[in-house]
Design an enzyme around this catalytic site. Structure first.
Site, PDB file in Angstrom:
ATOM      1  N   SER A  90       0.846  -1.196   0.000  1.00 40.10           N
ATOM      2  CA  SER A  90       0.000   0.000   0.000  1.00 40.10           C
ATOM      3  C   SER A  90       0.880   1.244   0.000  1.00 40.10           C
ATOM      4  O   SER A  90       1.583   1.506   0.979  1.00 40.10           O
ATOM      5  CB  SER A  90      -0.910  -0.012   1.236  1.00 40.10           C
ATOM      6  OG  SER A  90      -1.514   1.266   1.400  1.00 40.10           O
ATOM      7  N   GLY A  91       0.843   1.991  -1.095  1.00 43.55           N
ATOM      8  CA  GLY A  91       1.668   3.192  -1.212  1.00 43.55           C
ATOM      9  C   GLY A  91       1.455   4.137  -0.041  1.00 43.55           C
ATOM     10  O   GLY A  91       2.391   4.532   0.637  1.00 43.55           O
ATOM     11  N   THR A 112      -4.813   2.363   3.269  1.00 45.11           N
ATOM     12  CA  THR A 112      -5.932   1.648   2.659  1.00 45.11           C
ATOM     13  C   THR A 112      -6.705   0.876   3.737  1.00 45.11           C
ATOM     14  O   THR A 112      -6.132   0.043   4.438  1.00 45.11           O
ATOM     15  CB  THR A 112      -5.406   0.648   1.601  1.00 45.11           C
ATOM     16  OG1 THR A 112      -4.435   1.311   0.796  1.00 45.11           O
ATOM     17  CG2 THR A 112      -6.532   0.118   0.733  1.00 45.11           C
ATOM     18  N   GLU A 145       3.658   1.812  -7.675  1.00 48.27           N
ATOM     19  CA  GLU A 145       3.244   0.500  -8.175  1.00 48.27           C
ATOM     20  C   GLU A 145       4.321  -0.128  -9.056  1.00 48.27           C
ATOM     21  O   GLU A 145       4.666  -1.306  -8.897  1.00 48.27           O
ATOM     22  CB  GLU A 145       1.932   0.627  -8.964  1.00 48.27           C
ATOM     23  CG  GLU A 145       0.744   1.035  -8.101  1.00 48.27           C
ATOM     24  CD  GLU A 145      -0.224   1.984  -8.789  1.00 48.27           C
ATOM     25  OE1 GLU A 145      -1.084   2.554  -8.102  1.00 48.27           O
ATOM     26  OE2 GLU A 145      -0.109   2.179 -10.018  1.00 48.27           O
TER      27      GLU A 145
END
Lengths: 196, 196, 196, 196
Positions: A87-88, A92, A163
């Site tokens: 998760s950048g 999230t 990503e």
């Protein structure tokens, strides 16, 4: 069209910086944790979820007991297992929920995120920081890109840099695991799905 | 651990070469074809399927009528539509089947492949060659990688180079489409899923 | 609205007939084959694919080594494994391909289909016939349904009857496996995914 | 084997009762809401998620603008849209989250659940109650089933009755929509995916 090549080079530049910044000690720990896990669960949402799946598929090729959170036959997590979240932002919701559940069942939690200070980062037993786009990096480094952008601030929108970098990073983990486990490409191919 | 960074740099090197070799004219044609399509269908299997999905998601963020082959609500293809196949070898059975069906319904077929001479390449109206790993490139270019490999012939097994390059290439297409359509990152964000 | 209840009753009638026609000997053989398999692979496309997944999930809850064809971490099939195909027509291309591959690797093939005489039926080691809608049955059995239909020939379009019956049939297989394995509902619940 | 048929008849009995209890007025309202929606989003997790997908696929065959939450190209929800949640308990976290988001964006929320008094039920604009297994119903109605069960309390474990009933109910909705829209089976077939 020049834009396509410029955008690709832009992302390559970001990835090069991200490689430089990768913390070798943390990566070493992540690999040890993978090798010790009973079962491995990989998780992400949106495009990070696709990166998660690409990593899970290769771990399966290497012979690991691995599942993707949200797929049909994914068993429950339990003590001794490993939960890897991608998760950048590290914020999230569903990933944070699953990380908490994993901790509660005494599974290890590894976070791949640009934000070690995030909610996910704080829950994780181990955080490997993978740099996404920073404010500074939002200015494209190439002249042609700057010219073309106009009102655009970037050629790599939203989580693109994170990503793409995460995919290459996790493919790097696969390379090291191949060498540690003494697996050849031929052996991976033998574990490739028979159906497509 | 040095392996992880070496492997990442190895792949970056392959991608750099692949960017250099990209045919700008074909890419230009691909972008025009996307802009003219009534509906767009993206397809791939295995890890190429994940790359297909990452591309489809961004096309949706840009406002295109786009679907992934194999998902639940994907409508049938018809005249005026565009079918984009992602297959390193160009010999994936289900992709070839779908390409033939698309041609038969008078939809355009674009192939992203390392092998323009493949079955898929021959069916397609337009082929954009994205170089994967070549025989030559199987020898790692960095000294440290060569040292570490031993019996391994590569740090990027199976379709890794093609998949990673295809992802960056298709993200480059998104960048150019953003500029052509005058879409800002903020506008993309507004089309981002509300749920995760 | 009366249509909704009529349509549901129509389908119930079809399922009742299908239960009556189920060949008990074949079902017995199917259960023995499941209990002996090293790994189990379930497969279907479209709505039959969803039925396949619903069955696979329960087999996982029972503790079987089970995967769905087409998911990310599905390993290759090999000797001693079991491939279960769900296809009303028995003519779905990708299912036939996978059945052939399974036979070639000396895995057992079980077909759930309305057409034992189909291509899939002929390949399979064991066929369990699950009746879908027959020509005869296309005339709705209830008076109100016949009245409402007008130009419509059925209240259960396309594969609906086969899919709904197959789901209930495979849930019945799960019930028998629960009893044979002495598993309680509580034990199944413990294998339920920890994440949702 | 007798167990398989007994279990199927057990579930049929539950479904018959559930049909009887369906509130015709609420179902009528649900159909009107579907016909008025700009975009439709269907959602469920686990086996309820598979039921959601089976429903979404048929809505697509009927020509609706429909997406499944969690799929790749699902656009964001907005005012005038419809979010349909399928959850037996009405307490599934991710479903509740998505229902709240949908309400906040002024989309309508319809809940298919056994528990109108649940968190989801309270959020929804419209609740259609689909009865699952009740305490009372846990005692199998057939004699042979009671004999066979022993320590087992049910032949239909976990959410089986709700899921199977919900599938038949939503197929019933499709039947009524076919009639209202004057769509024949042939027209649905023309919207069936070209690929499989």
């Amino acid at each position: 069209m020049a834009t396509v090549k410029s955008a690709m080079r832009e992302v390559l530049g970001h990835i090069q910086n991200a490689i430089y910044e990768l913390d070798e000690g943390k990566v070493e720990q992540m690999i040890k944790t993978i090798l010790k896990a009973k079962k491995i669960f990989i998780h992400g949402t949106g495009r990070s979820g696709l990166v998660a799946k690409a990593f899970a598929m290769r771990l399966m090729h290497l012979g690991f007991n691995v599942w993707v959170i949200g797929e049909i036959v994914t068993p429950p997590v339990s003590r001794g297992d490993l939960y890897i979240a991608i998760s950048g932002s590290g914020e999230t919701h569903s990933v944070i929920d699953a990380a908490k559940i994993s901790k509660a069942t005494k599974a290890k939690v590894v976070a791949i995120t640009s934000h070690p200070e995030s909610t996910l980062g704080k829950i994780a037993d181990l955080v490997v920081k993978v740099r996404g786009r920073t404010k500074l990096m939002e200015k494209p480094t190439s002249y042609i890109a700057r010219q073309m952008l106009g009102k655009h601030t970037t050629l790599a929108p939203l989580g693109t840099v994170f990503e793409d970098t995460a995919l290459l990073f996790l493919d790097g983990i696969i390379s090291e695991l191949m060498i540690i486990l003494g697996k050849t490409e031929k052996e991976l191919k033998a574990r490739h799905t028979t159906f497509e």
